[in-house]
Structure formats: structure tokens, C-alpha cells
Design an enzyme around this catalytic site. Structure first.
Site, PDB file in Angstrom:
ATOM      1  N   ASN A 255      30.358 -15.383 -41.021  1.00  0.00           N
ATOM      2  CA  ASN A 255      29.241 -15.332 -40.458  1.00  0.00           C
ATOM      3  C   ASN A 255      29.328 -16.289 -38.994  1.00  0.00           C
ATOM      4  O   ASN A 255      28.950 -15.782 -37.911  1.00  0.00           O
ATOM      5  CB  ASN A 255      28.347 -15.430 -41.246  1.00  0.00           C
ATOM      6  CG  ASN A 255      27.894 -14.275 -42.488  1.00  0.00           C
ATOM      7  OD1 ASN A 255      28.808 -13.166 -42.244  1.00  0.00           O
ATOM      8  ND2 ASN A 255      27.061 -14.729 -43.462  1.00  0.00           N
TER       9      ASN A 255
ATOM     10  N   HIS B 100       9.448   6.616   0.199  1.00  0.00           N
ATOM     11  CA  HIS B 100       9.390   7.967  -0.438  1.00  0.00           C
ATOM     12  C   HIS B 100      10.521   8.818   0.175  1.00  0.00           C
ATOM     13  O   HIS B 100      10.537  10.105   0.007  1.00  0.00           O
ATOM     14  CB  HIS B 100       8.211   8.767  -0.258  1.00  0.00           C
ATOM     15  CG  HIS B 100       7.008   7.956  -0.550  1.00  0.00           C
ATOM     16  ND1 HIS B 100       6.376   7.813  -1.945  1.00  0.00           N
ATOM     17  CD2 HIS B 100       6.128   7.005   0.179  1.00  0.00           C
ATOM     18  CE1 HIS B 100       5.278   7.052  -2.053  1.00  0.00           C
ATOM     19  NE2 HIS B 100       4.934   6.495  -0.672  1.00  0.00           N
TER      20      HIS B 100
ATOM     21  N   SER C 131      38.905  15.848  -3.118  1.00  0.00           N
ATOM     22  CA  SER C 131      38.551  16.968  -4.124  1.00  0.00           C
ATOM     23  C   SER C 131      39.938  17.473  -4.917  1.00  0.00           C
ATOM     24  O   SER C 131      40.953  17.657  -3.799  1.00  0.00           O
ATOM     25  CB  SER C 131      37.892  17.718  -3.172  1.00  0.00           C
ATOM     26  OG  SER C 131      37.694  19.077  -4.205  1.00  0.00           O
TER      27      SER C 131
ATOM     28  N   TYR D  29      21.791 -12.808 -42.942  1.00  0.00           N
ATOM     29  CA  TYR D  29      22.807 -11.922 -42.423  1.00  0.00           C
ATOM     30  C   TYR D  29      22.817 -10.478 -43.086  1.00  0.00           C
ATOM     31  O   TYR D  29      22.708 -10.502 -44.170  1.00  0.00           O
ATOM     32  CB  TYR D  29      24.184 -12.426 -42.639  1.00  0.00           C
ATOM     33  CG  TYR D  29      25.330 -11.592 -41.978  1.00  0.00           C
ATOM     34  CD1 TYR D  29      25.537 -11.206 -40.765  1.00  0.00           C
ATOM     35  CD2 TYR D  29      25.967 -10.995 -43.084  1.00  0.00           C
ATOM     36  CE1 TYR D  29      26.610 -10.595 -40.477  1.00  0.00           C
ATOM     37  CE2 TYR D  29      27.136  -9.992 -42.873  1.00  0.00           C
ATOM     38  CZ  TYR D  29      27.285  -9.751 -41.335  1.00  0.00           C
ATOM     39  OH  TYR D  29      28.234  -8.900 -41.108  1.00  0.00           O
TER      40      TYR D  29
ATOM     41  N   GLN E  81      27.406  -6.146 -37.370  1.00  0.00           N
ATOM     42  CA  GLN E  81      28.682  -5.953 -37.159  1.00  0.00           C
ATOM     43  C   GLN E  81      28.921  -4.782 -35.796  1.00  0.00           C
ATOM     44  O   GLN E  81      29.775  -5.067 -34.977  1.00  0.00           O
ATOM     45  CB  GLN E  81      29.689  -5.301 -38.440  1.00  0.00           C
ATOM     46  CG  GLN E  81      31.192  -4.812 -37.843  1.00  0.00           C
ATOM     47  CD  GLN E  81      31.993  -4.180 -39.190  1.00  0.00           C
ATOM     48  OE1 GLN E  81      31.708  -4.946 -40.191  1.00  0.00           O
ATOM     49  NE2 GLN E  81      32.608  -3.262 -38.969  1.00  0.00           N
TER      50      GLN E  81
ATOM     51  N   LYS F 228      29.123  -5.925 -31.827  1.00  0.00           N
ATOM     52  CA  LYS F 228      30.120  -6.399 -31.139  1.00  0.00           C
ATOM     53  C   LYS F 228      30.523  -4.986 -30.171  1.00  0.00           C
ATOM     54  O   LYS F 228      30.978  -5.501 -28.926  1.00  0.00           O
ATOM     55  CB  LYS F 228      31.387  -6.489 -32.088  1.00  0.00           C
ATOM     56  CG  LYS F 228      31.168  -7.701 -32.868  1.00  0.00           C
ATOM     57  CD  LYS F 228      32.357  -8.394 -33.509  1.00  0.00           C
ATOM     58  CE  LYS F 228      32.713  -7.694 -34.701  1.00  0.00           C
ATOM     59  NZ  LYS F 228      33.740  -8.226 -35.418  1.00  0.00           N
TER      60      LYS F 228
END
Length: 437
Positions: free
Chosen positions: A112, A157, A279, A318, A323, A326
Site C-alpha cells: 500500500n 455566439h 484524405s 485501503y 488499484q 492507476k
């Protein structure tokens, strides 16, 4: 897979369950592996300082850890699914090389606090990179704001509104990224605390020299409470992703501008050739794909932030749910920093079409100037507004974009961009080498 650190005798490990538990954890740990090694070196040196291992044992462990780091960096050591995760790989390597000395490395620590300190060091590194990239973008914008002073339409706008300038456009994004760099630096200061030695979240019955490991790993301060160390996992990742998201939001709006300005309908901007693609079917096309993917990059950061936030519906202490955080931060920072890294050179090399921008400035865009001039002469503004509205189509008679911009003397306006003040803020935003460590 190598022997599991937590495996108990007489308990058979189901391979399908083990695969679910491990997931892509060992692959993600490649991101944190060198930081885990660095923290392990500090840990064993700290154990020697309180007499848990000898100075010679500490030296051997530090030396083997350094060699493991070099082997990993060069590709001689591969972190793969023969290990449960990076932590077990480090311990397995030390045991293979040093026997019982290697078995002492985990004294007083938990996986941990291993991932906490490794990910904390990783976050510091990524936030320092974010500061550098935001400052790089701001630098280019400041330089071009000082150099470019071309009239262009300003929009509200998505409709033509008032006369603006390329200098104002660049100055706006310069200030935005100066603030983004400051926010990233402030977040770096927040996460710059050492959780190593908090173990599984409740400390250990050893007088660990946590002040030493704080100094050894160049943290700004010690994270005191083991319970808070666990509470901060996810919380600090969210703060880091928020800082990254702020910069990516500005990138998204900048990319939207360029996406519009490069169209045949606008023709304001020419992108560097390297930032466009062809393209697959239409021979006439050059597409702003890089700009479009820059615009899309915020989605990866927003998704990462959402995933981490959803993981945090947890009690204290914990929980294995964490996990999954990450993968979120690795993906979010990889995509976000990758997009930002391309931006300075794009801004440095893009070209403006002065004639197209001038042609897009129509007479009615001077109406606001007319209204304010009348108000300055004593006409109540709402009356001046109505008069200007009634004659908007003739507002530009006898006027030029340059004169309109020169009259825009309000602080930050085209005639008073305050670039010197922005330069001062940029200079003040440099972070120290210690903060980057």
C-alpha cells in the site's frame, strides 16, 4: 507467475481469479517501476539508520536496486505477467540475487505505501511536466502577441461582433496558460508529501526514520497520518487530473478556433504542413487532424477523472478498488501531456491570412465603437446603443480596423495588452528544481 507475496500454505490459487485480480496491473506498473525502485532504496537506507539491517546489507540492497533500474531501463529486465506486480518483481529480484538479505526489504512496509509513494513521485514528475508545457505554450503566445498585430473579427455566439486582433487572441491564451501553469504548480505543492512508512494505513511498531526518507526522496513535507495517506490516494490523483483538465479545456477551445479558422469559409489560418494529413480517398484534401485530436484529448482526462471519482465511494482504509486508479491517471496524463507537447510548435509556425481577416470585418462591427463614443460625449448609453443599432450597417463609414483597435484603451484591450504584466507573471511562475524532483 512468481510466488505470490501474500500466498498462504494450503490455499490453492485459482488462475482465473488471479488473472482478474492482476488485470493489467503489472503492465501499468512499468510506469511506476523506477519510482518504486527509488523509494525502495530510500526505505532500506532508512532501515539501516534504525539498526534493522546492517550498513553492508543496505549497501548491497541499494546496489542491486540500482542495477535493476538500469536493467529495466535498458530492456534487459522486462516487467511482465510472470510477476503479480512491480512490487513483487522487485522483491523477487532481490531474493534471487541476495537470498535472505533480499527477504528483508519488505520490513516495515506494505504494498500500500509502496504504490502510494511510487505514484506520488510519478504525479510530481507529471505535474512538473505540465507546468513546463503550459509555460512553453504561454511563452510562444506572449512572443507572438508582441510580434503580431493583425486586425481580425472578434466573435460572440459564433457571429461577427467587434474588431479584434491576433495580438489579443494570443494574449488571451498566454494568460490562460500562465494560470494553468500556476494551478499545476500549486497542485504539485499539494501532492508533494511523503507517504512512505505509513504501511497498510496504521503505521508499524518500528521507529522508522520517515524524516530521512522524506529528505532522501526530495518531498516537500511528511504526510503524517497513515489514515490520511490512504484517504489521499485518489484525492490527490483527482487534484492532478483537475489541473491537467484545466489546461486541456483551454487547448480544446484553442483547437476549436483553429478548426474554424482553417476552413475555406474563414481562411484566416494556414497550419504547418506537418500538422495536417491527407484524405484516403479525396486527393484534394489536407485535413487538420492533429488539431482535431488535440480538441478531443480533453475527453481522456475527463474520463480518467470520472473513473477515479467513482472509485472513491469507499470507507477509510485501503480498499482494492483503488488499484483501478492507476490505469486512469496513466491514460489521462499520457493523452493530455502528449497533446500539449505538440501545441507550442503549432502556435509558433501557424500563419495568418491578413487579407482574409480584413475582408471579414464588416461595417456593423464598428457599431459598439459608435455607441461608446456617443456615451463618452454625454449621450446616455442606452440611447447611444439604440442610435448605433439603427445605423449599424453604416457604422464603419470612414473607419479602419487599426483605428478601432488603437482606441481600445481599456486594460487588456488591443491598445493596452499589458504584455509586460503577463511577462512578469510568466517569470514569477517558474518552479524550482527541488519541486520537480
Amino acid at each position: 507467475m512468481s510466488e505470490l507475496l501474500w500466498q498462504k500454505s494450503g490455499v490453492e490459487v485459482d488462475k482465473r481469479i488471479m488473472q482478474f485480480l492482476a488485470g493489467d496491473d503489472v503492465l501499468l506498473d512499468r510506469e511506476f517501476f523506477l519510482h518504486d525502485i527509488q523509494a525502495s532504496q530510500a526505505h532500506v537506507e532508512g532501515l539501516a539508520r534504525i539498526g534493522l539491517i546492517t550498513a553492508e546489507e543496505s549497501a548491497q540492497l541499494v546496489r542491486e536496486l540500482a542495477e535493476l533500474g538500469e536493467d529495466f531501463h535498458s530492456g534487459r529486465f522486462i516487467l511482465d505477467d510472470s510477476y503479480e506486480d512491480g512490487h513483487s518483481a522487485i522483491e523477487a529480484r532481490l531474493i534471487a540475487r541476495l537470498g535472505d538479505i533480499g527477504r528483508k526489504v519488505h520490513t516495515g512496509r506494505s504494498r500500500n505505501d509502496q504504490i502510494l509513494v511510487a505514484s506520488r513521485l510519478w504525479l510530481k514528475e507529471k505535474l512538473a511536466e505540465l507546468v513546463t508545457l503550459c509555460r512553453g505554450v504561454a511563452r510562444v503566445c506572449l512572443d507572438r502577441a508582441a510580434r503580431d498585430d493583425l486586425p481580425m473579427p472578434g466573435y460572440t455566439h459564433l457571429q461577427r461582433a467587434v474588431v479584434s486582433s491576433t495580438g489579443m487572441w494570443f494574449a488571451g491564451f498566454a494568460e490562460a496558460f500562465i494560470d494553468n501553469a500556476r494551478r499545476a504548480a500549486d497542485t504539485l505543492a499539494l501532492v508533494d508529501c511523503n507517504p512512505l512508512g505509513t504501511a497498510a494505513g496504521y503505521g508499524v511498531n518500528l521507529p522508522l526514520d520517515r524524516d530521512f526518507t522524506t529528505q532522501r526522496l526530495a518531498f516537500g513535507r511528511l504526510q503524517l497520518s497513515p489514515i490520511y495517506a490512504q484517504l489521499s490516494r485518489g484525492k490527490f490523483e483527482l487534484a492532478a487530473l483537475d489541473a491537467l483538465a484545466g489546461a486541456l479545456l483551454d487547448l480544446r477551445r484553442l483547437a476549436w478556433d483553429l478548426s474554424l479558422f482553417t476552413t475555406a469559409e474563414y481562411r484566416f489560418v494556414q497550419l504547418p504542413a506537418a500538422y495536417t494529413t491527407g484524405s484516403s480517398i479525396m486527393p484534394n484534401k489536407r485535413n487538420p487532424d492533429v488539431v482535431e485530436l488535440m480538441r478531443a484529448s480533453y475527453s481522456a482526462v475527463a474520463a480518467a477523472r470520472c473513473e477515479v471519482e467513482q472509485l472513491l465511494s469507499l470507507p477509510s482504509g485501503y480498499q482494492r478498488d483503488l488499484q483501478f486508479s492507476k490505469g486512469s491517471i496513466v491514460h489521462g496524463f499520457t493523452r493530455g501531456l502528449g497533446a500539449l507537447a505538440l501545441l507550442p510548435n503549432l502556435l509558433r509556425e501557424l500563419g495568418w491570412d491578413a487579407a482574409a481577416m480584413r475582408a471579414a470585418i464588416e461595417s456593423s462591427m464598428y457599431a459598439t465603437d459608435v455607441a461608446i463614443e456617443q456615451a463618452a460625449a454625454g449621450v446616455p448609453f442606452r440611447e447611444a446603443y439604440r442610435r448605433a443599432a439603427d445605423t449599424a450597417n453604416e457604422a464603419g463609414q470612414g473607419r479602419t480596423p487599426e483605428a478601432s483597435l488603437a482606441a481600445r484603451v481599456s486594460p487588456g484591450g488591443a491598445a493596452d495588452l499589458r504584455l509586460a504584466e503577463l511577462e512578469r507573471r510568466w517569470q514569477a511562475g517558474e518552479i524550482s528544481d527541488a519541486s520537480r524532483a
